[in-house]
Design an enzyme around this catalytic site. Structure first.
Site, PDB file in Angstrom:
ATOM      1  N   GLU A 140       0.825  -1.224   0.000  1.00  0.00           N
ATOM      2  CA  GLU A 140       0.000   0.000   0.000  1.00  0.00           C
ATOM      3  C   GLU A 140       0.843   1.251   0.000  1.00  0.00           C
ATOM      4  O   GLU A 140       0.388   2.339  -0.313  1.00  0.00           O
ATOM      5  CB  GLU A 140      -0.913  -0.012   1.236  1.00  0.00           C
ATOM      6  CG  GLU A 140      -2.284  -0.665   1.041  1.00  0.00           C
ATOM      7  CD  GLU A 140      -2.272  -1.661  -0.101  1.00  0.00           C
ATOM      8  OE1 GLU A 140      -2.717  -1.318  -1.203  1.00  0.00           O
ATOM      9  OE2 GLU A 140      -1.722  -2.769   0.088  1.00  0.00           O
TER      10      GLU A 140
ATOM     11  N   ARG B 103      18.839   8.720 -21.689  1.00  0.00           N
ATOM     12  CA  ARG B 103      18.831   9.289 -23.044  1.00  0.00           C
ATOM     13  C   ARG B 103      19.447  10.682 -23.086  1.00  0.00           C
ATOM     14  O   ARG B 103      19.874  11.164 -24.124  1.00  0.00           O
ATOM     15  CB  ARG B 103      17.395   9.418 -23.560  1.00  0.00           C
ATOM     16  CG  ARG B 103      16.641   8.122 -23.750  1.00  0.00           C
ATOM     17  CD  ARG B 103      15.175   8.414 -23.986  1.00  0.00           C
ATOM     18  NE  ARG B 103      14.995   9.251 -25.175  1.00  0.00           N
ATOM     19  CZ  ARG B 103      15.080   8.800 -26.437  1.00  0.00           C
ATOM     20  NH1 ARG B 103      15.350   7.537 -26.623  1.00  0.00           N
ATOM     21  NH2 ARG B 103      14.899   9.595 -27.462  1.00  0.00           N
TER      22      ARG B 103
HETATM   23  C1  4FV Z   1       3.695   4.793  -8.972  1.00  0.00           C
HETATM   24  C2  4FV Z   1       3.247   5.734  -9.909  1.00  0.00           C
HETATM   25  C3  4FV Z   1       2.901   3.699  -8.392  1.00  0.00           C
HETATM   26  C4  4FV Z   1       1.862   2.478  -5.577  1.00  0.00           C
HETATM   27  C5  4FV Z   1       1.829   1.441  -4.516  1.00  0.00           C
HETATM   28  C6  4FV Z   1       3.674   1.032  -5.969  1.00  0.00           C
HETATM   29  C7  4FV Z   1       2.734   1.942  -6.666  1.00  0.00           C
HETATM   30  C8  4FV Z   1       2.964   0.513  -4.765  1.00  0.00           C
HETATM   31  N1  4FV Z   1       4.967   5.060  -8.688  1.00  0.00           N
HETATM   32  N2  4FV Z   1       4.313   6.551 -10.191  1.00  0.00           N
HETATM   33  N3  4FV Z   1       2.051   5.850 -10.483  1.00  0.00           N
HETATM   34  N4  4FV Z   1       3.462   3.036  -7.353  1.00  0.00           N
HETATM   35  O1  4FV Z   1       1.773   3.462  -8.819  1.00  0.00           O
HETATM   36  O2  4FV Z   1       5.316   6.130  -9.442  1.00  0.00           O
HETATM   37  O3  4FV Z   1       3.811   0.620  -3.670  1.00  0.00           O
END
Ligand code: 4FV
Length: 259
Positions: free
Chosen positions: A127, A165
């Protein structure tokens, strides 16, 4: 190491990733230009397992949310130790936590990170992570988009790919030129692109692009970039502002839409 001519050689840009799945790296980053550049030592990658900093026989790294609720939260004491280990080698590198509530990853942020010595990236799972470690280690939260991934690893790879890049010597001149095309460098959506065959499915390549008239081609590309940015991402135009010439071009684009 000193370069010929006595200048201090810059250490390669270094990405240190904290993750529960180090085996996912380099993964797609081993392909294409980024992969070749990795082999050439133009940048470096280290994936560190958060599990190594877990507690007890099962190396526990997470626990139930304080205040109740579904899912698990990564522990601050585990992540604190992991981060301290990861930054020991490059204390100057920004410490970034990939998270959907972070600041948006943009080309501006990418260029800024490419100028630095590297990054420490925390790829979360579950979470989320205990807020205290974000504050105590001054982590910069960065998001690749408004959706929820199963883990931060893919987001870390997206950030690394975009930054690599921008590193000197990674793209050949041709690619760098394309990279620095006006639209892209000016915070606009890119213009449409065409190539052979000249006619496909009854559709011809826009005549101006076949004219060889470079000024008119650039003008057309800018008009298209302005028009599409206005249609799909008007906030980009607000953020950037338009010159009188660009306002005229955008009006021309809108008129052409009506015809
Ligand atoms: C996320 C995003 C993302 C959230 C809970 C990983 C997830 C789990 N990270 N940009 N969109 N992370 O969804 O960077 O821990």
């Amino acid at each position: 190491m000193t370069e010929p001519g006595g200048t201090q050689a810059r250490a390669p840009w270094r990405a240190t990733v904290l993750t529960l799945f180090p085996e996912l790296f380099p993964g797609p980053l081993s392909a294409s230009r980024a992969g070749e550049a990795l082999k050439q030592g133009l940048w470096a990658l280290e994936a560190i397992s958060i599990r190594e900093f877990g507690f007890g026989r099962h190396r526990a790294v997470d626990d139930t949310p304080a205040g109740g609720g579904a899912g698990m939260i990564l522990r601050a004491d585990v992540l604190g130790a992991a981060i301290d280990h990861a930054v020991a080698g490059n204390p100057q590198s920004p410490r970034i936590c990939l998270s959907p509530r972070g600041e948006p990853l943009t080309q501006l942020v990418v260029r800024e990170l490419a100028k630095g010595p590297g990054v420490m990236l925390l790829a979360g799972r579950f979470e989320g992570i205990d807020q205290r470690v974000i504050e105590a280690r001054a982590l910069r939260e960065v998001s690749i988009g408004d959706y929820v991934l199963s883990g931060g690893e893919l987001a870390a790879m997206v950030l690394i790919d975009a930054v690599v890049r921008q590193l000197p010597g990674v793209l050949n001149d041709e690619q760098s030129a394309a990279e620095d095309s006006f639209a892209r460098s000016a915070g606009l959506l890119d213009c449409p692109h065409y190539t052979r065959p000249e006619v496909w499915d009854g559709e011809a390549v826009p005549a101006v692009l076949m004219s060889g008239h470079h000024a008119q081609i650039e003008r057309w590309r800018l008009k298209q970039a302005l028009g599409r940015s206005w249609q799909r991402r008007p906030e980009l135009l607000e953020r950037r502002g338009l010159s009188a010439e660009e306002v005229k071009l955008l009006e021309e684009f809108r008129q052409e839409l009506k015809n």
